[in-house]
Design a protein around this motif. Structure first.
Motif, PDB file in Angstrom:
ATOM      1  N   GLY A  42     -12.729 -27.808  21.871  1.00 20.17           N
ATOM      2  CA  GLY A  42     -11.843 -27.461  20.764  1.00 20.17           C
ATOM      3  C   GLY A  42     -10.383 -27.572  21.193  1.00 20.17           C
ATOM      4  O   GLY A  42     -10.074 -27.993  22.309  1.00 20.17           O
ATOM      5  N   ASP A  78      -6.653 -30.180  14.876  1.00 12.27           N
ATOM      6  CA  ASP A  78      -7.787 -29.331  15.210  1.00 12.27           C
ATOM      7  C   ASP A  78      -8.995 -29.887  14.472  1.00 12.27           C
ATOM      8  O   ASP A  78      -9.146 -29.672  13.269  1.00 12.27           O
ATOM      9  CB  ASP A  78      -7.506 -27.886  14.810  1.00 12.27           C
ATOM     10  CG  ASP A  78      -8.600 -26.939  15.232  1.00 12.27           C
ATOM     11  OD1 ASP A  78      -9.670 -27.411  15.671  1.00 12.27           O
ATOM     12  OD2 ASP A  78      -8.389 -25.719  15.111  1.00 12.27           O
ATOM     13  N   TYR A 132     -12.022 -29.090  14.688  1.00 14.47           N
ATOM     14  CA  TYR A 132     -13.049 -28.092  14.394  1.00 14.47           C
ATOM     15  C   TYR A 132     -12.605 -27.085  13.345  1.00 14.47           C
ATOM     16  O   TYR A 132     -13.411 -26.604  12.572  1.00 14.47           O
ATOM     17  CB  TYR A 132     -13.438 -27.322  15.652  1.00 14.47           C
ATOM     18  CG  TYR A 132     -14.206 -28.105  16.693  1.00 14.47           C
ATOM     19  CD1 TYR A 132     -14.729 -29.366  16.435  1.00 14.47           C
ATOM     20  CD2 TYR A 132     -14.420 -27.556  17.942  1.00 14.47           C
ATOM     21  CE1 TYR A 132     -15.430 -30.056  17.405  1.00 14.47           C
ATOM     22  CE2 TYR A 132     -15.134 -28.241  18.915  1.00 14.47           C
ATOM     23  CZ  TYR A 132     -15.631 -29.480  18.646  1.00 14.47           C
ATOM     24  OH  TYR A 132     -16.338 -30.158  19.606  1.00 14.47           O
ATOM     25  N   GLU A 165     -11.805 -24.153  14.087  1.00 20.86           N
ATOM     26  CA  GLU A 165     -12.344 -22.898  14.609  1.00 20.86           C
ATOM     27  C   GLU A 165     -11.766 -22.684  16.004  1.00 20.86           C
ATOM     28  O   GLU A 165     -11.319 -23.636  16.646  1.00 20.86           O
ATOM     29  CB  GLU A 165     -13.864 -22.963  14.687  1.00 20.86           C
ATOM     30  CG  GLU A 165     -14.494 -23.243  13.342  1.00 20.86           C
ATOM     31  CD  GLU A 165     -15.849 -22.581  13.179  1.00 20.86           C
ATOM     32  OE1 GLU A 165     -16.218 -21.730  13.998  1.00 20.86           O
ATOM     33  OE2 GLU A 165     -16.524 -22.951  12.215  1.00 20.86           O
ATOM     34  N   GLY A 217     -19.358 -25.652  22.949  1.00 20.78           N
ATOM     35  CA  GLY A 217     -18.585 -26.724  22.327  1.00 20.78           C
ATOM     36  C   GLY A 217     -19.476 -27.730  21.622  1.00 20.78           C
ATOM     37  O   GLY A 217     -19.204 -28.132  20.493  1.00 20.78           O
ATOM     38  N   LEU A 223     -20.827 -26.238  18.465  1.00 17.88           N
ATOM     39  CA  LEU A 223     -19.835 -26.260  17.390  1.00 17.88           C
ATOM     40  C   LEU A 223     -19.691 -27.675  16.829  1.00 17.88           C
ATOM     41  O   LEU A 223     -19.638 -27.869  15.609  1.00 17.88           O
ATOM     42  CB  LEU A 223     -18.502 -25.731  17.919  1.00 17.88           C
ATOM     43  CG  LEU A 223     -17.398 -25.480  16.925  1.00 17.88           C
ATOM     44  CD1 LEU A 223     -17.849 -24.591  15.766  1.00 17.88           C
ATOM     45  CD2 LEU A 223     -16.201 -24.864  17.631  1.00 17.88           C
ATOM     46  N   PHE A 224     -19.654 -28.658  17.719  1.00 16.43           N
ATOM     47  CA  PHE A 224     -19.587 -30.053  17.279  1.00 16.43           C
ATOM     48  C   PHE A 224     -20.785 -30.394  16.395  1.00 16.43           C
ATOM     49  O   PHE A 224     -20.638 -31.018  15.340  1.00 16.43           O
ATOM     50  CB  PHE A 224     -19.535 -30.980  18.494  1.00 16.43           C
ATOM     51  CG  PHE A 224     -19.525 -32.438  18.142  1.00 16.43           C
ATOM     52  CD1 PHE A 224     -18.353 -33.066  17.767  1.00 16.43           C
ATOM     53  CD2 PHE A 224     -20.692 -33.189  18.187  1.00 16.43           C
ATOM     54  CE1 PHE A 224     -18.342 -34.424  17.444  1.00 16.43           C
ATOM     55  CE2 PHE A 224     -20.700 -34.535  17.867  1.00 16.43           C
ATOM     56  CZ  PHE A 224     -19.516 -35.151  17.491  1.00 16.43           C
ATOM     57  N   ILE A 261     -20.412 -28.788  12.913  1.00 20.83           N
ATOM     58  CA  ILE A 261     -19.418 -29.461  12.066  1.00 20.83           C
ATOM     59  C   ILE A 261     -19.892 -30.871  11.716  1.00 20.83           C
ATOM     60  O   ILE A 261     -19.747 -31.314  10.578  1.00 20.83           O
ATOM     61  CB  ILE A 261     -18.046 -29.481  12.764  1.00 20.83           C
ATOM     62  CG1 ILE A 261     -17.536 -28.039  12.892  1.00 20.83           C
ATOM     63  CG2 ILE A 261     -17.048 -30.355  12.018  1.00 20.83           C
ATOM     64  CD1 ILE A 261     -16.410 -27.863  13.851  1.00 20.83           C
ATOM     65  N   VAL A 269     -15.974 -34.625  11.902  1.00 19.70           N
ATOM     66  CA  VAL A 269     -14.945 -34.693  12.954  1.00 19.70           C
ATOM     67  C   VAL A 269     -14.125 -35.966  12.787  1.00 19.70           C
ATOM     68  O   VAL A 269     -12.887 -35.942  12.845  1.00 19.70           O
ATOM     69  CB  VAL A 269     -15.590 -34.591  14.354  1.00 19.70           C
ATOM     70  CG1 VAL A 269     -14.622 -35.009  15.449  1.00 19.70           C
ATOM     71  CG2 VAL A 269     -16.101 -33.173  14.598  1.00 19.70           C
TER      72      VAL A 269
END
Length: 96
Positions: A12, A35, A37, A39, A48, A51-52, A55, A60
């Motif tokens: 991030g 950003d 993300y 977040e 990470g 989170l990727f 999303i 992205v």
């Protein structure tokens, strides 16, 4: 003066990316640090990637495209780790 976009790693948007952007700005460049993300950054590579995955790759890239939209075609794209992949994917879409 060069326009530069710095894409963050899978962790991030961390302070290291922002610090590098500040160094480039001090040298006279215009720098954007999107950003991807939306977040807070993570502390581990596993978090990470989670989170990727949450999303999504397409989202992205959409966020990366949105960050590039108002910038001139000669903008330099750069990134750390995953961000380098984003830069490469988006660079391939740019006409110049």
């Amino acid at each position: 003066m060069t326009h530069i976009v710095l894409f963050h790693s899978v962790y991030g948007l961390r302070p290291a990316v922002l610090a590098q952007a500040d160094r480039l700005r001090a040298a006279g460049h215009r720098v954007v640090t999107p950003d991807l993300y939306g977040e807070p950054p993570t502390d581990t590579v596993e978090a990470g990637f989670a989170l990727f995955d949450k999303i999504g790759h397409d989202e992205v890239l959409r966020r990366g495209r949105a960050a590039l939209a108002p910038l001139p075609p000669e903008t330099v794209l750069a990134g750390w780790s995953m961000g380098a992949g984003v830069a490469g994917a988006l660079l391939a879409e740019r006409p110049d």
